[in-house]
Design a protein around this motif. Sequence first.
Motif, PDB file in Angstrom:
ATOM      1  N   ASN A 104       0.932  -1.150  -0.059  1.00 32.30           N
ATOM      2  CA  ASN A 104      -0.135   0.092   0.045  1.00 32.30           C
ATOM      3  C   ASN A 104       1.001   1.301  -0.026  1.00 32.30           C
ATOM      4  O   ASN A 104       2.003   1.288   0.011  1.00 32.30           O
ATOM      5  CB  ASN A 104      -0.969   0.107   1.202  1.00 32.30           C
ATOM      6  CG  ASN A 104      -0.326   0.159   2.464  1.00 32.30           C
ATOM      7  OD1 ASN A 104      -0.035   1.316   2.916  1.00 32.30           O
ATOM      8  ND2 ASN A 104      -0.033  -0.936   2.955  1.00 32.30           N
ATOM      9  N   PHE A 105       0.087   2.441  -0.107  1.00 31.11           N
ATOM     10  CA  PHE A 105       0.832   3.772  -0.306  1.00 31.11           C
ATOM     11  C   PHE A 105       1.405   4.335   1.136  1.00 31.11           C
ATOM     12  O   PHE A 105       2.262   5.139   1.087  1.00 31.11           O
ATOM     13  CB  PHE A 105      -0.163   4.629  -1.000  1.00 31.11           C
ATOM     14  CG  PHE A 105       0.524   5.594  -1.741  1.00 31.11           C
ATOM     15  CD1 PHE A 105       1.240   5.323  -2.945  1.00 31.11           C
ATOM     16  CD2 PHE A 105       0.203   6.991  -1.483  1.00 31.11           C
ATOM     17  CE1 PHE A 105       2.002   6.255  -3.421  1.00 31.11           C
ATOM     18  CE2 PHE A 105       0.787   7.919  -2.063  1.00 31.11           C
ATOM     19  CZ  PHE A 105       1.826   7.713  -3.235  1.00 31.11           C
ATOM     20  N   GLN A 150      -1.539   0.147  -8.879  1.00 24.51           N
ATOM     21  CA  GLN A 150      -0.159   0.015  -9.023  1.00 24.51           C
ATOM     22  C   GLN A 150       0.624   1.384  -8.574  1.00 24.51           C
ATOM     23  O   GLN A 150       0.125   2.304  -8.471  1.00 24.51           O
ATOM     24  CB  GLN A 150      -0.092  -0.120 -10.701  1.00 24.51           C
ATOM     25  CG  GLN A 150      -0.486  -1.224 -11.176  1.00 24.51           C
ATOM     26  CD  GLN A 150      -0.166  -1.533 -12.591  1.00 24.51           C
ATOM     27  OE1 GLN A 150       1.018  -1.683 -13.048  1.00 24.51           O
ATOM     28  NE2 GLN A 150      -1.166  -1.823 -13.450  1.00 24.51           N
ATOM     29  N   ILE A 151       1.764   1.097  -8.363  1.00 21.41           N
ATOM     30  CA  ILE A 151       2.822   1.986  -7.561  1.00 21.41           C
ATOM     31  C   ILE A 151       4.110   1.908  -8.497  1.00 21.41           C
ATOM     32  O   ILE A 151       4.733   0.890  -8.683  1.00 21.41           O
ATOM     33  CB  ILE A 151       3.003   1.842  -6.048  1.00 21.41           C
ATOM     34  CG1 ILE A 151       1.675   1.747  -5.365  1.00 21.41           C
ATOM     35  CG2 ILE A 151       4.040   2.809  -5.522  1.00 21.41           C
ATOM     36  CD1 ILE A 151       1.550   1.667  -3.957  1.00 21.41           C
ATOM     37  N   LEU A 190       7.060   7.646  -3.702  1.00 24.39           N
ATOM     38  CA  LEU A 190       6.063   6.729  -4.342  1.00 24.39           C
ATOM     39  C   LEU A 190       5.141   7.485  -5.302  1.00 24.39           C
ATOM     40  O   LEU A 190       4.754   8.390  -4.993  1.00 24.39           O
ATOM     41  CB  LEU A 190       5.300   6.267  -2.905  1.00 24.39           C
ATOM     42  CG  LEU A 190       6.015   5.324  -2.165  1.00 24.39           C
ATOM     43  CD1 LEU A 190       5.185   4.657  -1.169  1.00 24.39           C
ATOM     44  CD2 LEU A 190       7.266   4.519  -2.710  1.00 24.39           C
ATOM     45  N   GLY A 198       1.352   7.026  -7.260  1.00 25.50           N
ATOM     46  CA  GLY A 198       0.416   5.948  -7.726  1.00 25.50           C
ATOM     47  C   GLY A 198      -0.847   6.415  -7.843  1.00 25.50           C
ATOM     48  O   GLY A 198      -1.034   7.300  -8.484  1.00 25.50           O
ATOM     49  N   ASP A 199      -1.977   5.537  -7.409  1.00 28.22           N
ATOM     50  CA  ASP A 199      -3.478   6.296  -7.495  1.00 28.22           C
ATOM     51  C   ASP A 199      -4.029   5.574  -8.820  1.00 28.22           C
ATOM     52  O   ASP A 199      -5.027   6.452  -9.386  1.00 28.22           O
ATOM     53  CB  ASP A 199      -3.757   7.503  -7.464  1.00 28.22           C
ATOM     54  CG  ASP A 199      -5.069   7.837  -7.180  1.00 28.22           C
ATOM     55  OD1 ASP A 199      -5.632   7.091  -6.327  1.00 28.22           O
ATOM     56  OD2 ASP A 199      -5.546   8.928  -7.867  1.00 28.22           O
ATOM     57  N   SER A 229       8.434  -1.181  -9.702  1.00 32.02           N
ATOM     58  CA  SER A 229       6.815  -0.927  -9.555  1.00 32.02           C
ATOM     59  C   SER A 229       6.325  -2.162  -9.007  1.00 32.02           C
ATOM     60  O   SER A 229       7.103  -3.233  -8.980  1.00 32.02           O
ATOM     61  CB  SER A 229       6.422  -0.829 -10.766  1.00 32.02           C
ATOM     62  OG  SER A 229       6.539  -1.880 -11.946  1.00 32.02           O
TER      63      SER A 229
END
Length: 376
Positions: A49-50, A237-238, A265, A267-268, A306
């Motif tokens: 996770n972020f 995806q990050i 990081l 993302g989103d 990634s």
Amino acid sequence: MTRNEAASDTLVIGGGVVGAALAWGLARAGERVTVLDDGDIVLRASRGNFGLVWVQSKGAKMFDYARWTRRSADLWPEFAATIGAETGLDLAYEKPGGIHFMLSETELEAARARNFAMKDVTGPDDYGAEIVDRHELDKIFPGLGPDVIGGSYGHHDGHVNPLKLLRGLHLAMEARGVRYVSNARVEHVSKDGAGFTAETAKGRFSAAKVVLAAGHGTTELAPALGLDMPLRPEKGQILVTERCATRLLPMPTHVLRQTDEGTVLIGDSHENTGYSTASYTPVLTDIARHALRCFPALAALKVVRSWGCVRVLSPDGCPVYHASETCPGAFAIACHSGVTLAAAHAMELADVIASGSFGDRFAAFHPRRFSHAQAH
């Protein structure tokens, strides 16, 4: 199947951030706890996770969720300090606030309307999100791209290193005597006299109460205990950049976050690809392109890796907390915001579970809301 005779008050099935936070909280409440965890090859959102501890925009369609999120954010400083004191591990938690960048007037007006609608939701506690114009953003984020016209600033937002959070919770569990059993996938869980039994490849484990906190694995186990956990997967995806010696981002944003180690990081993405964790270049390209529109200076950094991760989402995106009526003492907990809600799970929800009943406290999070929605 051998029977494991070690006595426990509660079995927690799942050792990710949600399960570990609850297990530590239950041990803190004086319970003897056993955590049954699958191997790391499972879909573990806790490691993908972020890392945001995010308040703004949470619960716009369910005000109880907004209030619970704010409560957890308020508990986070004490929670992080307590885990740090018990383990010696710094979780890299910071609460500088957070920004959601707006790239169009439509986005800005939607954010303004949401913040206005939410301002009184938390009662005497300030919701804490306000619209800031481009001039103010330039003071906070020098080097913004020309497409950024404004943003929403959340005073109560922050971030944490999610890997250190998971590690810290496991160290804290161990320090409080929680028994952790890895590679113990639960094949079946059932009511067993006055308590519950979970059958695994490592034996049969019993306790007076059981908490299902295994992410998507909860859905399969829940019906045997009279629990309903409708969950759906969504991939995000990050991208991760190389480490940067300078502080490019003074606070987290909804799509960019600079870690305590210096990486950024990015993302989103929100993808309906089932349980796939594969990374795909077209989506990553869109993520990178959007990030560069917000902060062009990122173009100077190399992308080093990634990944894709599967979120745990209910039909409406809000938490699902279910206490069984047919098997009292059985609970199921699932949410997308496992990091944000970790403090509330550990320091308040665990105490409620230790008492043996939710009462009416979490009625809004009951899965019956989905059948009511379908009926209307």
